[in-house]
Enzyme design. Structure first.
Site, PDB file in Angstrom:
ATOM      1  N   LYS A 197       0.831  -1.210   0.000  1.00  0.00           N
ATOM      2  CA  LYS A 197       0.000   0.000   0.000  1.00  0.00           C
ATOM      3  C   LYS A 197       0.869   1.265   0.000  1.00  0.00           C
ATOM      4  O   LYS A 197       1.837   1.364   0.757  1.00  0.00           O
ATOM      5  CB  LYS A 197      -0.871  -0.023   1.270  1.00  0.00           C
ATOM      6  CG  LYS A 197      -1.737   1.195   1.467  1.00  0.00           C
ATOM      7  CD  LYS A 197      -3.045   1.085   0.728  1.00  0.00           C
ATOM      8  CE  LYS A 197      -3.888   2.355   0.910  1.00  0.00           C
ATOM      9  NZ  LYS A 197      -4.176   3.035  -0.353  1.00  0.00           N
ATOM     10  N   ASN A 209     -11.984   4.946  -7.468  1.00  0.00           N
ATOM     11  CA  ASN A 209     -11.635   5.100  -6.060  1.00  0.00           C
ATOM     12  C   ASN A 209     -11.006   6.459  -5.863  1.00  0.00           C
ATOM     13  O   ASN A 209     -10.320   6.982  -6.737  1.00  0.00           O
ATOM     14  CB  ASN A 209     -10.689   3.991  -5.591  1.00  0.00           C
ATOM     15  CG  ASN A 209      -9.233   4.364  -5.741  1.00  0.00           C
ATOM     16  OD1 ASN A 209      -8.682   5.092  -4.896  1.00  0.00           O
ATOM     17  ND2 ASN A 209      -8.603   3.922  -6.807  1.00  0.00           N
ATOM     18  N   GLY A 224      -7.209   8.210  -1.579  1.00  0.00           N
ATOM     19  CA  GLY A 224      -6.316   9.306  -1.193  1.00  0.00           C
ATOM     20  C   GLY A 224      -5.181   8.876  -0.292  1.00  0.00           C
ATOM     21  O   GLY A 224      -4.820   9.560   0.662  1.00  0.00           O
ATOM     22  N   LEU A 225      -4.605   7.700  -0.600  1.00  0.00           N
ATOM     23  CA  LEU A 225      -3.379   7.251   0.074  1.00  0.00           C
ATOM     24  C   LEU A 225      -3.523   7.090   1.586  1.00  0.00           C
ATOM     25  O   LEU A 225      -2.653   7.530   2.353  1.00  0.00           O
ATOM     26  CB  LEU A 225      -2.206   8.202  -0.238  1.00  0.00           C
ATOM     27  CG  LEU A 225      -1.741   8.234  -1.698  1.00  0.00           C
ATOM     28  CD1 LEU A 225      -0.675   9.319  -1.895  1.00  0.00           C
ATOM     29  CD2 LEU A 225      -1.175   6.874  -2.119  1.00  0.00           C
ATOM     30  N   CYS A 265      -0.611   9.238  -8.352  1.00  0.00           N
ATOM     31  CA  CYS A 265      -1.889   9.114  -7.650  1.00  0.00           C
ATOM     32  C   CYS A 265      -2.794  10.278  -8.029  1.00  0.00           C
ATOM     33  O   CYS A 265      -2.429  11.431  -7.817  1.00  0.00           O
ATOM     34  CB  CYS A 265      -1.703   9.096  -6.131  1.00  0.00           C
ATOM     35  SG  CYS A 265      -3.291   9.033  -5.282  1.00  0.00           S
ATOM     36  N   ASN A 280      -1.185   3.682 -13.671  1.00  0.00           N
ATOM     37  CA  ASN A 280      -2.031   3.997 -12.527  1.00  0.00           C
ATOM     38  C   ASN A 280      -3.454   4.230 -13.085  1.00  0.00           C
ATOM     39  O   ASN A 280      -3.706   4.015 -14.266  1.00  0.00           O
ATOM     40  CB  ASN A 280      -1.477   5.241 -11.808  1.00  0.00           C
ATOM     41  CG  ASN A 280      -1.895   5.276 -10.341  1.00  0.00           C
ATOM     42  OD1 ASN A 280      -3.035   4.973 -10.004  1.00  0.00           O
ATOM     43  ND2 ASN A 280      -0.976   5.643  -9.467  1.00  0.00           N
ATOM     44  N   GLY A 300      -3.295  -2.661 -15.242  1.00  0.00           N
ATOM     45  CA  GLY A 300      -4.466  -1.888 -15.640  1.00  0.00           C
ATOM     46  C   GLY A 300      -5.509  -2.832 -16.208  1.00  0.00           C
ATOM     47  O   GLY A 300      -5.380  -3.282 -17.345  1.00  0.00           O
ATOM     48  N   GLY A 341      -4.682  -5.434 -10.090  1.00  0.00           N
ATOM     49  CA  GLY A 341      -5.176  -4.464  -9.115  1.00  0.00           C
ATOM     50  C   GLY A 341      -6.572  -4.738  -8.655  1.00  0.00           C
ATOM     51  O   GLY A 341      -6.821  -5.636  -7.842  1.00  0.00           O
TER      52      GLY A 341
END
Lengths: 303, 248
Positions: free
Chosen positions: A45, A69, A72-73, A131, A193, A244, A266
């Site tokens: 993570k 999603n 936000g880390l 991100c 990403n 992806g 993912g």
């Protein structure tokens, strides 16, 4: 006997399957479900200097063939990762892991990388410069060749571990950015990403996510990811982790033919928690079906 | 948590847009009332979480309200169809803290998990009172089922068409003395209950989830004991740890 091994920056993986960052926590949650040592490795993570709660909820929304999603880390911060998460992981996972890190300044990336460089469990450091859900950081570094190179170069100076840079698809020229990271000292590129997206609640006439926008992942983005892996493969000489929308064994083969040395999985983990194990188990039969005896032979085979 | 293929035994409308679905199969990993299952539906990317309403001899009951395309699709499924389910999710209610006369407070779609909880508490010899709130008489479900096991059942409706007129909190005086509170319902209701009860209690929350088993961090909330994932650290939180979001 099918040979599923691939080599990622000098470290041999039993197979190319890598759960992608943000869908596999710090690993031990999944270790309750199956023996995660069957994985090539996994990317933990996204970790920042300080603990983060992330964005307000709702921060998940469904989309056609995928999801958004805007987490936000959320993470406990690098100190807790070292003192708590990694020791717990060590009890259930005996392979080197990919440390995914994110920062709000170049100094923060450098600071986390320098600390994680000392951890023997960490095999690779993956810089998340992509991100889409945090403001003033993350993706801001991955949107131009210059800024991506500056982060890569600065982190390069503080770690001898293989350095992976994870790129955003929300750019005009992904090959140029990948090339720039390679020149600045990256050992591998991971992509893609999530794609920036949105949903609207018709009854409320307002965005469904509290953050308004979020990152699109899932089946819907597979062709986009595949195309970008294909383009980046032609631009760089360093290995690529392709990801992806990958959700099956044939997707893994397609990604490798496009140019991926290893393949990230993912959001498919969120729908089917056993998918990585199942894909790994079915790889030999699928290789037989296509006349592949050594999986590493097909990397970039579609070019 | 385990993955299980569950066969639909029945699927019927029991109130306006509210369906009861009975499912058969291996349910061994469901350990407590208040836990939930996560169903995969053809044509939809994310699974759908549903609290367990009842579990008897490997027959699992869920109750759901049609609120979107996923639940609309579910309402069209017939007996014999098989659903891919993750089961035994979430922490569930702890019954050992209830005392002799627990009070159960449910609102609308939050009523179902309280049924399995009521059965568990009654089987432990406790005297259970249930306050169940709905908008209108046509929305009321499981009144008879609760009356069959609870010492007392009080229905409230916002328009007064069934039971006491008003909200569940308007029935607290009527409910009399209680030793502990278990509740599930919309957040506004939980907050009102939280501020009005005079004992400790356990509150079951709802949030949009990604995975349902703690991997994605999609459903996190802040508590006085740090960040918690509604799906795996919850959905049940203790009264003392809840931190209500400050209005924006």
């Amino acid at each position: 006997m099918a040979d599923t091994r691939v080599t990622l920056c000098g470290i041999t993986l039993d197979n190319p399957v890598i759960p992608a960052s943000g869908t596999f926590g710090y690993g031990y949650e999944f270790a309750k479900l199956y023996d995660i040592n069957c994985l090539g490795t996994f990317s933990f993570k996204g970790t920042t200097v300080l603990p983060r709660f992330g964005n307000p909820t709702p921060r998940i929304a469904e989309t056609p063939s995928g999801m958004l999603n805007a987490v936000g880390l959320q993470n406990p911060g690098v100190d807790a990762v070292i003192s708590y998460e990694l020791p717990r992981l060590k009890e259930v996972f005996f392979k080197p892991v990919i440390a995914n890190i994110s920062g709000f300044s170049i100094d923060e990336y450098v600071q986390i990388a320098a600390v994680l460089d000392k951890e023997v469990q960490v095999g690779w450091i993956e810089l998340n410069v992509s991100c889409p859900n945090v403001h003033g950081g993350g993706a801001a570094f991955g949107t131009t060749p210059d800024s991506a190179a500056r982060v890569t170069g600065a982190v390069r100076r503080v770690t001898k571990k293989p350095l992976i840079v994870k790129l955003s698809p929300n750019v005009a020229d992904i090959a140029g950015i990948a090339k720039s990271c390679e020149c600045a000292g990256a050992d591998a590129i991971s992509l893609i990403n999530t794609l920036l997206g949105m949903r609207i609640d018709i009854k409320k006439r307002s965005p469904l996510l509290a953050n308004k926008t979020g990152g699109l992942s899932g089946r819907a983005i597979f062709p986009v990811a595949l195309r970008m892996v294909y383009q980046v493969y032609e631009a760089v000489r360093i290995p690529i982790i392709g990801m992806g929308g990958v959700a099956g064994t044939e997707d893994v083969l397609e990604m490798m033919l496009a140019g991926a040395t290893a393949v990230g999985i993912g959001s498919a983990n969120l729908v089917d928690p056993f998918i990585c194990r199942d894909i790994i188990n079915s790889l030999p039969a699928e290789m037989d079906k296509y006349g592949i005896s050594r999986l590493s032979d097909i990397i970039g085979g579609a070019h | 948590m385990t993955q299980s293929d569950l066969t639909i035994l029945s699927n019927r409308e029991i109130a306006t847009s509210v369906y009861e679905m009975k499912l058969g199969g291996n349910t061994i990993s469901i350990a407590r009332p208040g836990q939930f299952i996560d169903l995969k539906l053809d044509g939809f990317f994310l699974r759908r979480p549903f609290s367990v309403c009842d579990l008897e001899n490997d027959v699992l009951t869920i109750i759901y309200k049609v609120v979107g395309r996923g639940t609309e699709h579910m309402s069209s499924l017939t007996a014999g169809s098989v659903l891919d389910a993750l089961i035994g999710l979430g922490n569930g209610y702890e019954t050992s803290t209830s005392g002799a006369s627990p009070l159960l407070i449910g609102g609308g779609a939050g009523v179902p998990p309280l049924f399995m909880l009521a059965k568990a508490l009654v089987s432990q010899g406790k005297s259970v009172t249930a306050v169940l709130g709905f908008n209108t008489a046509e929305d009321v479900f499981y009144k008879g089922e609760f009356e069959g096991i609870c010492s007392r059942v009080i229905i409230t409706t916002a328009d007064g068409s069934c039971g006491i007129r008003g909200l569940v909190t308007d029935a607290l005086t009527e409910a009399g003395d209680y030793s502990y509170v278990y509740t599930c319902g919309p957040e506004q209701m939980l907050k009102a209950v939280w501020s009005k009860i005079n004992t400790s209690g356990q509150f079951s929350f709802e949030e949009r989830m990604g995975c349902g088993f703690g991997a994605c961090m999609g459903c996190s909330c802040e508590t006085l004991c740090g960040a918690k994932r509604i799906c795996s650290d919850g959905p049940v939180l203790y009264k003392e740890e809840i931190k209500w979001p400050t209005p924006a």
